[in-house]
Design a protein around this motif. Structure first.
Motif, short mmCIF file in Angstrom:
data_model
loop_
_atom_site.label_atom_id
_atom_site.label_comp_id
_atom_site.label_asym_id
_atom_site.label_seq_id
_atom_site.Cartn_x
_atom_site.Cartn_y
_atom_site.Cartn_z
N ARG A 51 59.63 108.30 111.51
CA ARG A 51 58.79 109.08 110.60
C ARG A 51 58.15 108.19 109.54
NH1 ARG A 51 63.45 113.26 109.30
NH2 ARG A 51 64.63 111.42 110.00
N LEU B 51 56.23 108.07 106.01
CA LEU B 51 56.17 108.93 104.83
C LEU B 51 54.72 109.26 104.46
CD1 LEU B 51 59.01 107.52 102.51
CD2 LEU B 51 59.13 109.23 104.33
N GLY B 52 54.55 110.34 103.72
CA GLY B 52 53.21 110.75 103.30
C GLY B 52 52.41 111.29 104.47
N HIS C 255 60.68 106.44 106.88
CA HIS C 255 61.76 107.32 106.42
C HIS C 255 63.11 106.61 106.47
CE1 HIS C 255 64.11 110.79 105.62
NE2 HIS C 255 63.06 111.60 105.68
N LEU D 166 65.15 102.34 102.93
CA LEU D 166 63.71 102.60 102.81
C LEU D 166 62.97 101.32 103.18
CD1 LEU D 166 61.30 104.39 101.96
CD2 LEU D 166 61.70 103.64 99.61
#
Lengths: 134, 134
Positions: free
Chosen positions: B100, B102-103, B120, B128
């Motif tokens: 995944r 982010l954003g 993610h 992170l």
């Protein structure tokens, strides 16, 4: 005083899965898992062009990273390791500055066969710092 | 796919104190604090011979690291940033692997003026991960 970033240590809940992520998903060069019973960890070295990532998983009942994994069951970044030329000189300077060295304050032999020390995370803004003499 | 470790980002509760620790106690070369309002952080670059440490402190009410500092009031290691040659190719490969982004999944301009993405942490064993195209 500090030189290169020797490695970033990342605790993973599953060493096989962690290795697969770095090898297959991120496309990095990874070692086989290496058991280091004296350090209470199984480690996988991820070699990047300028430094290393070390994936760590607890080994044995007395593993120093077992508590970290209990607190962070999904894993997480555990510490950074900076190289120094003279670990005793570095230690004495840090102690004179009021920094706390973990354990008995004497360097021990680290996972790379070289003298290492760990510094108290509260003295480094929440970051566990390892120093390794190179 | 991933190349060099571009930087390790460390959130500190006090940017002046964090800078002093790295400059005076650890003897590293540090920049002046730089406000990056678009990113909601004040940052200090710590230059090591092979990579950088970035000290981060929240800037503004919408800072993306404010929550991290609430959870970790003493500070802590926030993320690692790996370099990639082609961030869109990297993103598409990672998404195909089920990772995944982010954003909205589109690269944005990072603190160094280059395209970056964040991945993610749950897909990377609690870490992170930032990717930066170089």
């Amino acid at each position: 005083m500090i030189g290169k970033l020797n490695h970033v240590a990342i605790v993973v809940p599953d060493i096989e899965a962690g290795t697969a992520t770095y090898r297959d998903t991120l496309g990095a060069a990874v070692s086989d898992p290496i058991d280091l019973p004296d350090h209470g960890v199984t480690t996988v070295f991820v070699t990047l062009p300028n430094t290393k990532i070390e994936l760590l998983h607890p080994l044995g009942a007395e593993s120093p990273i077992a508590k970290f994994l209990e607190k962070n069951p999904g894993g997480g970044i555990h510490h950074v390791c900076y190289e120094v030329e003279d670990i005793l000189a570095a230690r004495d300077k840090l102690k004179a500055d009021g920094m706390r060295v973990l354990g008995d304050g004497e360097p021990r032999t680290g996972a790379h066969g070289k003298p290492v020390l760990f510094l108290h995370p509260k003295d480094f803004h929440g970051t566990l710092v390892e120093l390794e003499q190179v």
